[in-house]
Design a protein around this motif. Structure first.
Motif, PDB file in Angstrom:
ATOM      1  N   THR A   1      -4.273  85.218  38.279  1.00  0.00           N
ATOM      2  CA  THR A   1      -3.199  84.280  38.577  1.00  0.00           C
ATOM      3  C   THR A   1      -1.920  85.045  38.879  1.00  0.00           C
ATOM      4  O   THR A   1      -1.681  86.128  38.352  1.00  0.00           O
ATOM      5  N   ASP A   2      -1.124  84.445  39.735  1.00  0.00           N
ATOM      6  CA  ASP A   2       0.178  85.043  40.045  1.00  0.00           C
ATOM      7  C   ASP A   2       1.139  84.717  38.924  1.00  0.00           C
ATOM      8  O   ASP A   2       1.363  83.551  38.611  1.00  0.00           O
ATOM      9  N   ARG A   3       1.710  85.758  38.326  1.00  0.00           N
ATOM     10  CA  ARG A   3       2.695  85.561  37.272  1.00  0.00           C
ATOM     11  C   ARG A   3       4.082  85.623  37.881  1.00  0.00           C
ATOM     12  O   ARG A   3       4.309  86.378  38.832  1.00  0.00           O
ATOM     13  N   PRO A   4       5.020  84.853  37.331  1.00  0.00           N
ATOM     14  CA  PRO A   4       6.392  84.944  37.846  1.00  0.00           C
ATOM     15  C   PRO A   4       6.961  86.326  37.551  1.00  0.00           C
ATOM     16  O   PRO A   4       6.623  86.956  36.558  1.00  0.00           O
ATOM     17  N   ALA A   5       7.799  86.797  38.446  1.00  0.00           N
ATOM     18  CA  ALA A   5       8.416  88.107  38.268  1.00  0.00           C
ATOM     19  C   ALA A   5       9.334  88.080  37.058  1.00  0.00           C
ATOM     20  O   ALA A   5      10.078  87.127  36.834  1.00  0.00           O
ATOM     21  N   LEU A   6       9.243  89.127  36.261  1.00  0.00           N
ATOM     22  CA  LEU A   6      10.110  89.235  35.095  1.00  0.00           C
ATOM     23  C   LEU A   6      11.487  89.719  35.526  1.00  0.00           C
ATOM     24  O   LEU A   6      11.612  90.506  36.463  1.00  0.00           O
ATOM     25  N   PRO A   7      12.527  89.282  34.829  1.00  0.00           N
ATOM     26  CA  PRO A   7      13.860  89.784  35.170  1.00  0.00           C
ATOM     27  C   PRO A   7      13.945  91.263  34.792  1.00  0.00           C
ATOM     28  O   PRO A   7      13.251  91.718  33.888  1.00  0.00           O
ATOM     29  N   PRO A   8      14.771  92.020  35.497  1.00  0.00           N
ATOM     30  CA  PRO A   8      14.895  93.435  35.157  1.00  0.00           C
ATOM     31  C   PRO A   8      15.457  93.583  33.741  1.00  0.00           C
ATOM     32  O   PRO A   8      16.219  92.724  33.270  1.00  0.00           O
ATOM     33  N   PRO A   9      15.074  94.670  33.058  1.00  0.00           N
ATOM     34  CA  PRO A   9      15.540  94.835  31.677  1.00  0.00           C
ATOM     35  C   PRO A   9      17.032  95.138  31.569  1.00  0.00           C
ATOM     36  O   PRO A   9      17.623  94.950  30.521  1.00  0.00           O
ATOM     37  N   TRP A  10      17.625  95.589  32.639  1.00  0.00           N
ATOM     38  CA  TRP A  10      19.037  95.962  32.597  1.00  0.00           C
ATOM     39  C   TRP A  10      19.677  95.679  33.955  1.00  0.00           C
ATOM     40  O   TRP A  10      19.072  95.934  34.999  1.00  0.00           O
ATOM     41  N   THR A  11      20.886  95.131  33.945  1.00  0.00           N
ATOM     42  CA  THR A  11      21.630  94.874  35.173  1.00  0.00           C
ATOM     43  C   THR A  11      22.979  95.558  35.090  1.00  0.00           C
ATOM     44  O   THR A  11      23.706  95.393  34.110  1.00  0.00           O
ATOM     45  N   ALA A  12      23.296  96.329  36.115  1.00  0.00           N
ATOM     46  CA  ALA A  12      24.621  96.937  36.229  1.00  0.00           C
ATOM     47  C   ALA A  12      25.455  96.020  37.106  1.00  0.00           C
ATOM     48  O   ALA A  12      25.067  95.700  38.233  1.00  0.00           O
TER      49      ALA A  12
END
Length: 102
Positions: free
Chosen positions: A2-13
Motif C-alpha cells: 500500500t502507498d503510505r503518506p509521506a512523512l514530514p521531514p524530521p527537521w525544518t530550517a
C-alpha cells in the motif's frame, strides 16, 4: 504493497531573508542539498519585506546612533520573528557583530 503518506521531514530550517529566491542556491549542490531532496530535512523561506508597513516594503534604515551604512529595522525583524516563531527550536540571528560560528 500500500502507498503510505509521506512523512514530514524530521527537521525544518526556516530562513528569514529579504532574498528568498536565493535559497537553496549553492546549498542545493551539496550533501545538505541531497538530504533536502531526499526529504531528510526541509527548507522554508520567509520574506522579511512582507512585514514592512510602508508601500515600498522598506526593511532597512540608517543606524540609530549615526554612522555609515544601513541596518535592518528592528520593528520589521521583530514582526517577522514573531510571525515565524516556533517554540520547538532555537532562533539563530546572524550578525556581523555576533560570535564566530565554529
Amino acid at each position: 504493497m500500500t502507498d503510505r503518506p509521506a512523512l514530514p521531514p524530521p527537521w525544518t530550517a526556516k530562513v528569514l531573508t529579504i532574498f528568498p529566491e536565493m535559497f537553496p542556491g549553492p546549498l542545493a549542490y551539496s550533501l545538505a542539498g541531497k538530504a533536502l531532496r531526499d526529504g531528510a530535512w526541509a527548507l522554508e523561506t520567509v520574506d522579511i519585506r512582507a512585514f514592512a508597513g510602508d508601500k515600498h516594503r522598506s526593511v532597512d534604515d540608517e543606524p540609530f546612533g549615526g554612522g555609515p551604512g544601513m541596518v535592518l529595522r528592528p520593528d520589521v525583524v521583530d514582526a517577522a520573528l514573531q510571525a515565524s516563531a516556533d517554540p520547538r527550536g532555537p532562533v539563530i540571528y546572524l550578525s556581523p557583530r555576533g560570535r564566530l560560528l565554529d
